[in-house]
Design a protein around this motif. Structure first.
Motif, PDB file in Angstrom:
ATOM      1  N   MET A  51       0.849  -1.180   0.000  1.00  0.00           N
ATOM      2  CA  MET A  51       0.000   0.000   0.000  1.00  0.00           C
ATOM      3  C   MET A  51       0.892   1.240   0.000  1.00  0.00           C
ATOM      4  O   MET A  51       1.830   1.338   0.794  1.00  0.00           O
ATOM      5  N   ALA A  52       0.593   2.149  -0.893  1.00  0.00           N
ATOM      6  CA  ALA A  52       1.342   3.406  -0.955  1.00  0.00           C
ATOM      7  C   ALA A  52       1.101   4.187   0.339  1.00  0.00           C
ATOM      8  O   ALA A  52      -0.021   4.217   0.859  1.00  0.00           O
ATOM      9  N   LEU A  53       2.154   4.803   0.853  1.00  0.00           N
ATOM     10  CA  LEU A  53       2.026   5.547   2.118  1.00  0.00           C
ATOM     11  C   LEU A  53       1.025   6.690   2.006  1.00  0.00           C
ATOM     12  O   LEU A  53       0.340   7.003   2.986  1.00  0.00           O
ATOM     13  N   ASP A  54       0.919   7.313   0.837  1.00  0.00           N
ATOM     14  CA  ASP A  54      -0.036   8.419   0.703  1.00  0.00           C
ATOM     15  C   ASP A  54      -1.478   7.927   0.638  1.00  0.00           C
ATOM     16  O   ASP A  54      -2.410   8.721   0.716  1.00  0.00           O
ATOM     17  N   LYS A  55      -1.700   6.620   0.536  1.00  0.00           N
ATOM     18  CA  LYS A  55      -3.044   6.026   0.542  1.00  0.00           C
ATOM     19  C   LYS A  55      -3.438   5.483   1.918  1.00  0.00           C
ATOM     20  O   LYS A  55      -4.550   5.005   2.093  1.00  0.00           O
ATOM     21  N   VAL A  56      -2.527   5.532   2.897  1.00  0.00           N
ATOM     22  CA  VAL A  56      -2.825   5.028   4.235  1.00  0.00           C
ATOM     23  C   VAL A  56      -3.701   6.047   4.968  1.00  0.00           C
ATOM     24  O   VAL A  56      -3.328   7.202   5.120  1.00  0.00           O
ATOM     25  N   GLU A  57      -4.870   5.574   5.382  1.00  0.00           N
ATOM     26  CA  GLU A  57      -5.803   6.435   6.105  1.00  0.00           C
ATOM     27  C   GLU A  57      -5.554   6.358   7.612  1.00  0.00           C
ATOM     28  O   GLU A  57      -5.496   7.370   8.294  1.00  0.00           O
ATOM     29  N   SER A  58      -5.421   5.126   8.133  1.00  0.00           N
ATOM     30  CA  SER A  58      -5.161   4.962   9.562  1.00  0.00           C
ATOM     31  C   SER A  58      -4.428   3.655   9.807  1.00  0.00           C
ATOM     32  O   SER A  58      -4.484   2.730   8.990  1.00  0.00           O
ATOM     33  N   VAL A  59      -3.742   3.609  10.937  1.00  0.00           N
ATOM     34  CA  VAL A  59      -3.014   2.411  11.349  1.00  0.00           C
ATOM     35  C   VAL A  59      -3.412   2.126  12.786  1.00  0.00           C
ATOM     36  O   VAL A  59      -3.179   2.940  13.671  1.00  0.00           O
ATOM     37  N   ASP A  60      -4.025   0.962  13.018  1.00  0.00           N
ATOM     38  CA  ASP A  60      -4.484   0.575  14.348  1.00  0.00           C
ATOM     39  C   ASP A  60      -3.622  -0.561  14.877  1.00  0.00           C
ATOM     40  O   ASP A  60      -3.263  -1.475  14.131  1.00  0.00           O
ATOM     41  N   VAL A  61      -3.303  -0.496  16.168  1.00  0.00           N
ATOM     42  CA  VAL A  61      -2.516  -1.543  16.820  1.00  0.00           C
ATOM     43  C   VAL A  61      -3.400  -2.217  17.859  1.00  0.00           C
ATOM     44  O   VAL A  61      -4.052  -1.535  18.656  1.00  0.00           O
ATOM     45  N   ASP A  62      -3.419  -3.533  17.846  1.00  0.00           N
ATOM     46  CA  ASP A  62      -4.175  -4.309  18.820  1.00  0.00           C
ATOM     47  C   ASP A  62      -3.194  -5.210  19.567  1.00  0.00           C
ATOM     48  O   ASP A  62      -2.549  -6.066  18.964  1.00  0.00           O
ATOM     49  N   GLN A  63      -3.070  -4.976  20.899  1.00  0.00           N
ATOM     50  CA  GLN A  63      -2.166  -5.769  21.720  1.00  0.00           C
ATOM     51  C   GLN A  63      -2.909  -6.303  22.933  1.00  0.00           C
ATOM     52  O   GLN A  63      -3.654  -5.581  23.582  1.00  0.00           O
ATOM     53  N   THR A  64      -2.676  -7.568  23.229  1.00  0.00           N
ATOM     54  CA  THR A  64      -3.184  -8.147  24.465  1.00  0.00           C
ATOM     55  C   THR A  64      -2.248  -7.717  25.603  1.00  0.00           C
ATOM     56  O   THR A  64      -1.222  -7.068  25.367  1.00  0.00           O
ATOM     57  N   ILE A  65      -2.575  -8.113  26.811  1.00  0.00           N
ATOM     58  CA  ILE A  65      -1.695  -7.802  27.944  1.00  0.00           C
ATOM     59  C   ILE A  65      -0.340  -8.477  27.746  1.00  0.00           C
ATOM     60  O   ILE A  65       0.711  -7.854  27.905  1.00  0.00           O
ATOM     61  N   LEU A  66      -0.360  -9.765  27.357  1.00  0.00           N
ATOM     62  CA  LEU A  66       0.897 -10.467  27.092  1.00  0.00           C
ATOM     63  C   LEU A  66       1.638  -9.823  25.921  1.00  0.00           C
ATOM     64  O   LEU A  66       2.866  -9.711  25.939  1.00  0.00           O
ATOM     65  N   GLY A  67       0.893  -9.376  24.917  1.00  0.00           N
ATOM     66  CA  GLY A  67       1.497  -8.683  23.784  1.00  0.00           C
ATOM     67  C   GLY A  67       2.189  -7.395  24.193  1.00  0.00           C
ATOM     68  O   GLY A  67       3.250  -7.063  23.661  1.00  0.00           O
ATOM     69  N   ARG A  68       1.606  -6.670  25.133  1.00  0.00           N
ATOM     70  CA  ARG A  68       2.253  -5.436  25.621  1.00  0.00           C
ATOM     71  C   ARG A  68       3.516  -5.769  26.401  1.00  0.00           C
ATOM     72  O   ARG A  68       4.525  -5.085  26.285  1.00  0.00           O
ATOM     73  N   ILE A  69       3.467  -6.843  27.192  1.00  0.00           N
ATOM     74  CA  ILE A  69       4.640  -7.228  27.983  1.00  0.00           C
ATOM     75  C   ILE A  69       5.773  -7.698  27.074  1.00  0.00           C
ATOM     76  O   ILE A  69       6.929  -7.311  27.261  1.00  0.00           O
TER      77      ILE A  69
END
Length: 155
Positions: free
Chosen positions: A103-121
């Motif tokens: 995906m071209a960077l100028d076409k990126v509308e949003s970037v969402d991050v989903d992390q669990t508690i273990l994922g954050r650790i």
């Protein structure tokens, strides 16, 4: 073997950030190796011949499963690439059957991050990239998802 991103770079394009699948894919293998080791130690502690044989067979089966999961995790990490260049986001999975997302960077509308508690650790998570008129793509279980998001949104 050259990396996929090195093969597809356009003139004037440079890689700004690279990440990979997180090592969490090795957890089943790690657990199985520990189980194999415990069973092997138990076989050396046992006094009954039947119990020794049972522990050795179970340790062998656990080691066989651990070997499979180790190879599977390594192959997944080896065949997965996720990169941000100064022009686009590129994600590639697969070896013989290849799946790519760009995906071209100028076409990126949003970037969402989903992390669990273990994922954050352990610093891993899923990143969902929404594009203007280009749909939605989720990249699962990547290392350092916040740094990856920052590399896309910072210009």
């Amino acid at each position: 073997m050259a990396r996929y991103i090195d093969e597809i770079l356009q003139p004037g394009e440079r890689v700004l950030y690279s990440t990979n699948a997180h090592w969490i894919f090795y957890i089943p293998a790690i657990v199985a190796w520990i189980l194999a080791l415990v069973l092997f130690v138990l076989s050396r502690q046992a006094t009954a011949d039947g119990l020794v044989l049972l522990c050795l067979v179970a340790a062998g089966l656990a080691a066989l499963a651990a070997s499979y999961w180790t190879l599977k995790g390594w192959f997944h990490r080896f065949t997965t690439e996720t990169d941000v260049t100064n022009l686009r986001v590129v994600h590639k999975t697969g070896f013989i059957k290849r799946r790519t997302f760009e995906m071209a960077l100028d076409k990126v509308e949003s970037v969402d991050v989903d992390q669990t508690i273990l994922g954050r650790i352990l610093n891993y998570g899923d990143v969902t990239i929404r594009g203007v008129g280009e749909g939605i793509e989720t990249i699962r279980t990547i290392a350092s998802p916040l740094a990856f998001r920052s590399s896309i949104t910072t210009r």
